[in-house]
Every structure is written in structure tokens, then in C-alpha cells.
Design an enzyme around this catalytic site. Structure first.
Site, PDB file in Angstrom:
ATOM      1  N   HIS A 116      46.479  10.728  49.691  1.00  0.00           N
ATOM      2  CA  HIS A 116      46.744  12.140  50.193  1.00  0.00           C
ATOM      3  C   HIS A 116      46.080  12.162  51.475  1.00  0.00           C
ATOM      4  O   HIS A 116      45.811  13.532  51.769  1.00  0.00           O
ATOM      5  CB  HIS A 116      46.473  13.452  49.145  1.00  0.00           C
ATOM      6  N   HIS A 225      42.063  17.356  47.330  1.00  0.00           N
ATOM      7  CA  HIS A 225      42.838  17.099  48.463  1.00  0.00           C
ATOM      8  C   HIS A 225      42.201  16.222  49.489  1.00  0.00           C
ATOM      9  O   HIS A 225      40.860  16.362  49.679  1.00  0.00           O
ATOM     10  CB  HIS A 225      43.426  18.237  49.245  1.00  0.00           C
ATOM     11  N   SER A 286      41.182  22.102  46.831  1.00  0.00           N
ATOM     12  CA  SER A 286      40.905  21.904  48.209  1.00  0.00           C
ATOM     13  C   SER A 286      39.281  21.179  48.254  1.00  0.00           C
ATOM     14  O   SER A 286      38.593  21.731  47.652  1.00  0.00           O
ATOM     15  CB  SER A 286      40.724  23.280  49.092  1.00  0.00           C
ATOM     16  N   GLU A 477      52.465  16.349  43.385  1.00  0.00           N
ATOM     17  CA  GLU A 477      51.013  17.033  43.374  1.00  0.00           C
ATOM     18  C   GLU A 477      51.084  18.192  42.137  1.00  0.00           C
ATOM     19  O   GLU A 477      51.568  19.150  42.524  1.00  0.00           O
ATOM     20  CB  GLU A 477      50.839  17.868  44.609  1.00  0.00           C
ATOM     21  N   TYR A 517      55.071  19.907  45.053  1.00  0.00           N
ATOM     22  CA  TYR A 517      54.310  20.210  43.994  1.00  0.00           C
ATOM     23  C   TYR A 517      54.989  20.350  42.666  1.00  0.00           C
ATOM     24  O   TYR A 517      56.152  20.592  42.723  1.00  0.00           O
ATOM     25  CB  TYR A 517      53.559  21.480  44.463  1.00  0.00           C
TER      26      TYR A 517
END
Ligand SMILES: *[C@@H]1O[C@H](CO)[C@@H](O)[C@H](O)[C@H]1NC(C)=O
Ligand SMILES: *[C@@H]1O[C@H](CO)[C@@H](O)[C@H](O)[C@H]1NC(C)=O
Ligand SMILES: *[C@@H]1O[C@H](CO)[C@@H](O)[C@H](O)[C@H]1NC(C)=O
Ligand SMILES: *[C@@H]1O[C@H](CO)[C@@H](O)[C@H](O)[C@H]1NC(C)=O
Ligand SMILES: *[C@@H]1O[C@H](CO)[C@@H](O)[C@H](O)[C@H]1NC(C)=O
Ligand SMILES: *[C@@H]1O[C@H](CO)[C@@H](O)[C@H](O)[C@H]1NC(C)=O
Ligand SMILES: *[C@@H]1O[C@H](CO)[C@@H](O)[C@H](O)[C@H]1NC(C)=O
Length: 727
Positions: A116, A225, A286, A477, A517
Site C-alpha cells: 500500500h 497506511h 494513518s 482495505e 474499503y
């Protein structure tokens, strides 16, 4: 006293023996290969920012393959430094494997999982929507990935030896945050109360050690991520996970060991030890741990919409570093340090994998999937999934990279691909609107098939089993809670169907194909970016739970599954619009490889050395398993390579300097603090394209410069440039 000690040791040994069964000896192979895509002019896959084009290399992209065989069956797990895996790559790789190794490898026992990174060239995905910002198909991106993935599997296949595999789990707290807490909070309170954090903090690691004690490799999974490099970054980069892998491999192999196919240099990171930092349920996770704020006012963003004054473009997450390279370094280093400490636990104190190798695989037609769900009001109901569609918040992007492409407006007339395909957009049908409710449908991608399909209907679902360890390879995801529910459900399903009581499931994200997602039903109701991008509607997650439970049962009850419907293979339908290199031309009165700007002749550690060369276009030759730059040190009158473009402290930047084919390569080396005093030089390597389309290699080298803590004074007038202190 001694006797007491002796008894204690015996007890400890007995206890250890009781806890951990004897390790099974598997045959294991590991392999790594370069998959770096075109380093100029190609849109980076991930942020959907049409302005983010590749223009050089910070770190290279690699494919890392692991094969495990128990004597009866074998499985292959491949972690690839790319944004996401696509059906067209999985199908092409499987087809070529079946030809080369008949009976050994098929789509069913090979998992391809993307790390990713958002800083790899795009254009290698088969469905239309994924090609809009790359302006269509990029053959070079596809070839680099397919060839490199196959090479990594070849290398793993060729070095299979008896080995044991050890499992470890630990927590890494400060390397991730939840970027959609407003969605997470819509999950039931009793469920949230089971967890301390709103992201998964566990790192799970497999350690591969040959039976004669040689370290072979690790794979670990940690949900975060790869968006430490932001949507303005022009350098190809494997981001935080790629950097962590380089650190780990460097720590075992040494920076200067370089097996594998070495074309020119003896220094590229290629094994023998391979460390994969793989992706997991990172959907709402994140790495920008300072969180989001309004970049105009510095105030917090609106909690529910992540916007500032109704503008998502202003709400951006940062940190923890002083810039994006520093953040990549910090988040990568944290993952490496955790993995390293888990790795250095003695094998006798780790849980060994024990039991057979198995796999289950099935293609599923998602829009046609029906699943029984518990409705709080109506009790159990049977629900059908929806044709794929994207909600409005998709266009807004996330706090890791606000949306830069406005699909509703058609965005830009400079995007020929969008001008071509955008006209096919249709109003969503009533059926789609109702099915996707409460998602306000922006793009009804399941209702467009011109010039070919915009989104997948048929996806790959797959689980690999090694003893008590299961890898659930998911085509997208999963968010934190969606992943927790899946892992728990599969662990129970395994144990309830004859599996071991210590079974543990890990989620391998972005595997085999991409469907954006997967949120929980409750998160879907909030319709932030992740919910808007849950493409088969509110019951998508319930369907995956059902399907992966079915795969689990098939493994533990040893019941074969039918293949399911065959997904389309759209390679020959692809449309390429981005032009290739026309020709290169050197700067006036210069040759390719001429050094235009020499480094300052003295540099201290911690300073940056720069040099500029007359260059050809990087797309003339991707320099796979090779390099666009080296740094060399003089040792006993020989020059020895100590750095390539794959190192974290080197930067290769490519710049077009005229419309008539002229360009320059700007090379940087941030001299590490521990660099020994000595004489050094930097070289650039590339290829130029003649008017007659022939492609010619060239290279050039700077004058030497000396690294030393003591800077000598030289007449500045004789210099063309000064080395900067930092960049
Ligand atoms: C799989 O690979 C092994 C090792 O190369 C080989 O001995 C074996 O014959 C292969 N199996 C099949 C079914 O081709
Ligand atoms: C934001 O948009 C909403 C809905 O369009 C509107 O009601 C609200 O007043 C806007 N807020 C600001 C600060 O502009
Ligand atoms: C990206 O990071 C750089 C620092 O490396 C920063 O200056 C820039 O504002 C960031 N841009 C975005 C859109 O996050
Ligand atoms: C999905 O269902 C539709 C309608 O029943 C049918 O036409 C279609 O063939 C199905 N797709 C697959 C792949 O089975
Ligand atoms: C060089 O960099 C290291 C690491 O960033 C730092 O600890 C050290 O203080 C620096 N040394 C000098 C002289 O700047
Ligand atoms: C650099 O260019 C010279 C002259 O063309 C050539 O002889 C040499 O082999 C090249 N070196 C490399 C490493 O490509
Ligand atoms: C760099 O160091 C070498 C070896 O110490 C020395 O011979 C050479 O003169 C130095 N170069 C410069 C430019 O000072």
C-alpha cells in the site's frame, strides 16, 4: 543451591515444552526481486492526484516471496511494494507460474499482497476507475511488477531448504492513529469496550530459520497506511514499510551483500535474508501520528467530515517527523525496531508453527452474494449485496491525501483518458440507490461497462494455513473493527471445525485484487471516505465474514470448494494514452552523462552532497536490479560502491529542462554521521533515445570530494555550487 537451580531449569523446560509443541520442519524458500516502475512522468498510484507524477527514486520497490511446503502441499505468500494488487497481475502471474511450474503453483496457493505504498507508478490495474488519474494503461508498470514478482518466486523456489517457522506477537503503540474516529465511534459501545485503542497495535511476525540455524527471513503484519510520503511526493518510494524492510535486511545481510542477479554492481539489497513488512487491516489507520488540522488556521478539522470551512482540501494530517521523508524514517524505524526485538527472542521462547500446510480459494460474484444478517428490529434477514458504486465522500479523499480529482466536474480537460471514458458515466438507477443506502451515490461504476468494466464484480477470496497460523488474504482495505471481527470469526470457525485451539488468523490486506474499503455495517452508516468506498453496499463486510468462514471450514473439514465464476481478464482491452519517450537530446555543447554541477570538494558528515548530470529519460530503461546512481569510496586506489539509488540516504531526481527532449538528473547523498573520512565520488547511469529510436547507455562521474569533519577552506570563486546543510 545448585540443586534448586537445576530443578528450576528442569521445571522451566517442562513448562516450555508444555506450552509449545515441537516445531514442524517445513521446506521454506525466500526470494526478493526489484519491481520498481517507470521513474518519470507516470502518475503515482494511491492518492488519485493527477499532478503527482514520478520524477526519480528515493527507495526502490521490491517483491518479497516466501514459499512453505509440508511435503504434501505448498503455499506462497508474496508482499509487493505497490499500492495494491490487481486481478490482472494475479491472473498473469498465476498463468505464467502454471506454465513454468505445472502443478506447483496456481492462483489457489499463491497470495500476492500490496504493501500500500502511495508512491509507486500506477496504470497496472485492469478496471477503468483505477486508471483515470494515470490516464490509462501503463505497460511498463505492469511488466515491472509481473516480471519482478515472478523472479522473486523463482528465487524462493530455487533455494528451498528445511526450516522451522516461529510466531511472535507484540504491541507497537505510537506508529499509527485512526483517521476516521467518527466512523469507529458508531460501532457498538460494548464492542469498543473490549479494546483499549481505536486501531490495532499488534505486530504479528513469522520468523523463518533453517534447521541448521541460518536466519532466512521474516514476514510481519502491522496495520498502518503507507502514506508517510504525501501526495506531493515525486520520488518512487516504498514508504514506511519498505524502509523498515531495508533496515531489517541491512541489519542481517549487511549493506554490502548482494546476491541475486547482479548486473553491474555488487551492492543492491537482494537477500539472502528477506524481511517483508506486509499490509493488514489498515483501512482507517494513518501513519501521520500528529493527526489532522486545518492548514490555513491551525485549528482542528470538523470531526465528522474532516473538513475546514466545508473544504476537505484544507484538512491534512502530518507527522511525526519534520517533513515527509523524516516521517517515513520514523514510522519505518519504529516498525523495524519492534520487529527486530521480536526477532531477537530466542527460538526456544517462541511459539513454533506446527501442523499441515493447506489453502482454500474461491472466486465470488459479490453483487450476487446473499447473506443472512441480524437486523436489530426484524431479526435475521437475508440481504443481497449491491452492484459496485462510490459515494460522494470518495471524491473528498482522506486526511492523508485530500481529493484532488473532481469526478463530478470531469476534473480536467488535460486528462484525455477521462475525456474519453467520463462520457460513459450514468445516473445511478433506483435499484443501486436503494441497495447502497444510506450512501449517496457519486459514481455508479457497476452500471458502466464502456469501454470495459469500471469495477470488479468477481473477486478472489483466499486463506493460506501453516499449522496453527492462518493468512486471510482479502481483496481490499478492511478497517480496524472490520478486521477484528473477521479474525475473531475465523479463529472460532477454525476451532469449531476441528482446528487447533491455539489457531491465530492474520489479515493480509490488498491481496490479489482491489475492491477499495470494507467497513463494518455501523461505520458504513457514517459515509466517510472508507464507507463511501465500501463498494458493494452496507452488507459487504457481512458477506466477507460469511465467505471467509466458508473457506475456513473447507480447510479444517478438508472439503474442497468449487472454483466459483471466472473473473474477466482485461489485458487486451486496455487503452494507453500516455506517450512513450520520443527522443532525448543533450544540453547544448554537452554529451549525455556530462556533470553540469560538481559537488563541493569537501563535505562533513550530516551534510548533503549534490551533483547534476545531462540525462536521458528514465523510461528508456527502468534499470531494474540496477541503479541510476552510485556513491563510491576510494579504497587502496580502487573505487568501491557504497550506495545506490535504493538507499534511504540517496535521492535521484529527474527533471525535464526543455520541450525538445533535454533533461537533467539531480543526485543527492545525505552523508551519514558515521561516514569514514575519505575520498568519494558520485556517478549517474542511464539510457538516451536517439532520433532513430535506438536506445544507448551512458554514464558520468563527478570529480572526487573528500568527506571529513574538518572542512578545508577553498576559494569559493572556483566552485559552481555549495553543498547544502540539509534538504
Ligand atoms: C514441484 O516442485 C518440486 C521442486 O522443484 C518438484 O520436485 C515437483 O515435481 C513439483 N511438483 C509438481 C507437481 O510439479
Ligand atoms: C457547510 O455546508 C453545509 C451544507 O452544505 C452548510 O449548511 C453549512 O452552512 C456550511 N458551513 C460553512 C462553514 O460554510
Ligand atoms: C507534504 O509534505 C511536505 C513536507 O515534506 C509539506 O511541505 C507539504 O505541505 C505536505 N503536503 C501535503 C499535501 O500534505
Ligand atoms: C448474477 O446474477 C444475475 C441475475 O441473477 C445473473 O444474470 C448473473 O449471471 C449473475 N452473475 C454471475 C457471475 O453469476
Ligand atoms: C549528525 O546527525 C546525528 C543524527 O541526526 C546527530 O545525532 C548528530 O548530532 C549530528 N552531528 C552534527 C555534528 O551535526
Ligand atoms: C560507462 O560508460 C563507459 C563509456 O561508454 C563504458 O565503457 C562503461 O562500461 C560504462 N560503465 C558502466 C558501469 O556502465
Ligand atoms: C582528498 O583526500 C585524499 C586522501 O586523503 C587526498 O589525496 C586528496 O588530495 C584530497 N582531495 C582534496 C581535493 O583535498
Amino acid at each position: 543451591m545448585e540443586e534448586l537451580f537445576f530443578r528450576f531449569v528442569v521445571l522451566a523446560l517442562v513448562a516450555a515444552h508444555v506450552c509449545f509443541a515441537a516445531p514442524t520442519t517445513y521446506k521454506v524458500g525466500v526470494g526478493i526481486a526489484d519491481v520498481t516502475g517507470p521513474a518519470a512522468d507516470i502518475n503515482m498510484m494511491g492518492y488519485a492526484n493527477p499532478a503527482q507524477l514520478s520524477a526519480g527514486i528515493h527507495t526502490r520497490q521490491y517483491s518479497r516471496a516466501f514459499i512453505v511446503d509440508d511435503g504434501a502441499k505448498r503455499v506462497v505468500f508474496v508482499s509487493v511494494d505497490c499500492a495494491l494488487m490487481d486481478q490482472v497481475i494475479k491472473t498473469e502471474v498465476s498463468n505464467r507460474l502454471e506454465i513454468k511450474y505445472p502443478g506447483n503453483y496456481t492462483a489457489k496457493n499463491v497470495v500476492l499482497s500490496g504493501t500500500h505504498t502511495h508512491s509507486g507508478p500506477g496504470g497496472y490495474l485492469q478496471y477503468v476507475l483505477f486508471l483515470v488519474t494515470s490516464k490509462g494503461w501503463i505497460q511498463q508498470s505492469f511488466d515491472a511488477l509481473v516480471d519482478g514478482i515472478l523472479l522473486s518466486i523463482d528465487r524462493a523456489h530455487d533455494n528451498m531448504i528445511p526450516a522451522n517457522i516461529y510466531y511472535a506477537k507484540d504491541t507497537l503503540i505510537d506508529a499509527n492513529i485512526n483517521r476516521s474516529p467518527a466512523s469507529y465511534l458508531n460501532n457498538p459501545a460494548y464492542e469498543r469496550a473490549k479494546y483499549t485503542y481505536n486501531t490495532d497495535k499488534d505486530m504479528v511476525q513469522l520468523k523463518f530459520v533453517s534447521t541448521d540455524g541460518q536466519p532466512m527471513g521474516v514476514i510481519n503484519w502491522y496495520a498502518v497506511h503507507c502514506t508517510s510520503m504525501n501526495n506531493t511526493n515525486p520520488y518512487i518510494s516504498s514508504d514506511n514499510k519498505g524502509y523498515a524492510g531495508l533496515l531489517f535486511e541491512g541489519a542481517i545481510n549487511g549493506l554490502e551483500v548482494m546476491p541475486g542477479e547482479v548486473r553491474i554492481f555488487s551492492l543492491i539489497y537482494l537477500g539472502p535474508f528477506v524481511a517483508a513488512f506486509a499490509s493488514s487491516n489498515l483501512g482507517d489507520v494513518s501513519p501521520n501520528t500528529m493527526g489532522a488540522k486545518c492548514i490555513d488556521t491551525g485549528l482542528p478539522c470538523d470531526f465528522v467530515s474532516s473538513s475546514c470551512n466545508n473544504r476537505t482540501q484544507l484538512c491534512i494530517a502530518f507527522g511525526p517527523g519534520k517533513d515527509m521523508v523524516d516521517s517515513t524514517r520514523i514510522i519505518g524505524d519504529k516498525q523495524f525496531q519492534k520487529a527486530w526485538s521480536m526477532y531477537n527472542v530466542d527460538d526456544s521462547e517462541l511459539e513454533a508453527l506446527e501442523g499441515p500446510v493447506q489453502f482454500a480459494h474461491q472466486f465470488v460474484d459479490m453483487p450476487n452474494y446473499t447473506v443472512e444478517v441480524q437486523d436489530p428490529v426484524n431479526g435475521p434477514t437475508t440481504e443481497k449485496l449491491c452492484k459496485p458504486a462510490m459515494g460522494y465522500s470518495f471524491a473528498a479523499g482522506t486526511t492523508d491525501g485530500p481529493g484532488a480529482f473532481d469526478f463530478t466536474q470531469g476534473a480536467t480537460s488535460s486528462n484525455d483518458f477521462w475525456n474519453l471514458v467520463g462520457s460513459a458515466l450514468v445516473e445511478p438507477s433506483e435499484e443501486v440507490k436503494q441497495c447502497q443506502h444510506p450512501k449517496p451515490v457519486l459514481l455508479s461504476t457497476g452500471e458502466i461497462s464502456w469501454p470495459y468494466d469500471w469495477h470488479p464484480n468477481i473477486v478472489e477470496t483466499q486463506i493460506l494455513r501453516i499449522g496453527q497460523f492462518m493468512i486471510a488474504a482479502v481483496p481490499g482495505e478492511f478497517t480496524t473493527m472490520a478486521g477484528r471481527r473477521l479474525r475473531d470469526a475465523l479463529n472460532s470457525e477454525a476451532t469449531n471445525n476441528g482446528g487447533p485451539s491455539n489457531v491465530k488468523t492474520v489479515i493480509a490486506g490488498l491481496s490479489n485484487g482491489y475492491t477499495h474499503y470494507i467497513t463494518t455495517f455501523e461505520e458504513y452508516q457514517i459515509q466517510r471516505y472508507e464507507g463511501a468506498s465500501t463498494i458493494y453496499g452496507p452488507h459487504t463486510h457481512a458477506a466477507y465474514l460469511d465467505q471467509y468462514k466458508k473457506l475456513t471450514r473447507s480447510i479444517f473439514k478438508n472439503e474442497p470448494l468449487d472454483d466459483g465464476p471466472t473473473p474477466p481478464f482485461l489485458l487486451d482491452k486496455q487503452i494507453s494514452i500516455v506517450r512513450g519517450v520520443v527522443f532525448d537530446r543533450p544540453a547544448f555543447e554537452h554529451e549525455f552523462g556530462d556533470c553540469l554541477v560538481q559537488p563541493y570538494p569537501f563535505v562533513r558528515p550530516n551534510e548533503t552532497v549534490t551533483a547534476t548530470f545531462v540525462a536521458g529519460h528514465p523510461r528508456n530503461n527502468l534499470m531494474l536490479e540496477n541503479t541510476f546512481m552510485t556513491v563510491e569510496v576510494k579504497e587502496a586506489n580502487n573505487w568501491k560502491v557504497i550506495r545506490t539509488d535504493a538507499h534511504f540516504d540517496t535521492f535521484f531526481f529527474w527533471e525535464r529542462t526543455s520541450a525538445v527532449g533535454q533533461s537533467e538528473a539531480h543526485l543527492r547523498w545525505i552523508v551519514p554521521a558515521d561516514t569514514p573520512d575519505g575520498e568519494y565520488r558520485i556517478s549517474h547511469y542511464g539510457h538516451y533515445k536517439n532520433i532513430d529510436a535506438s536506445i544507448v547507455p551512458y554514464n558520468g562521474t563527478t570529480q572526487s570530494f573528500n568527506v571529513s569533519w574538518i572542512r578545508k577552506i577553498v576559494a569559493l570563486s572556483s566552485l559552481t555550487t555549495l553543498n547544502g546543510i540539509d534538504f
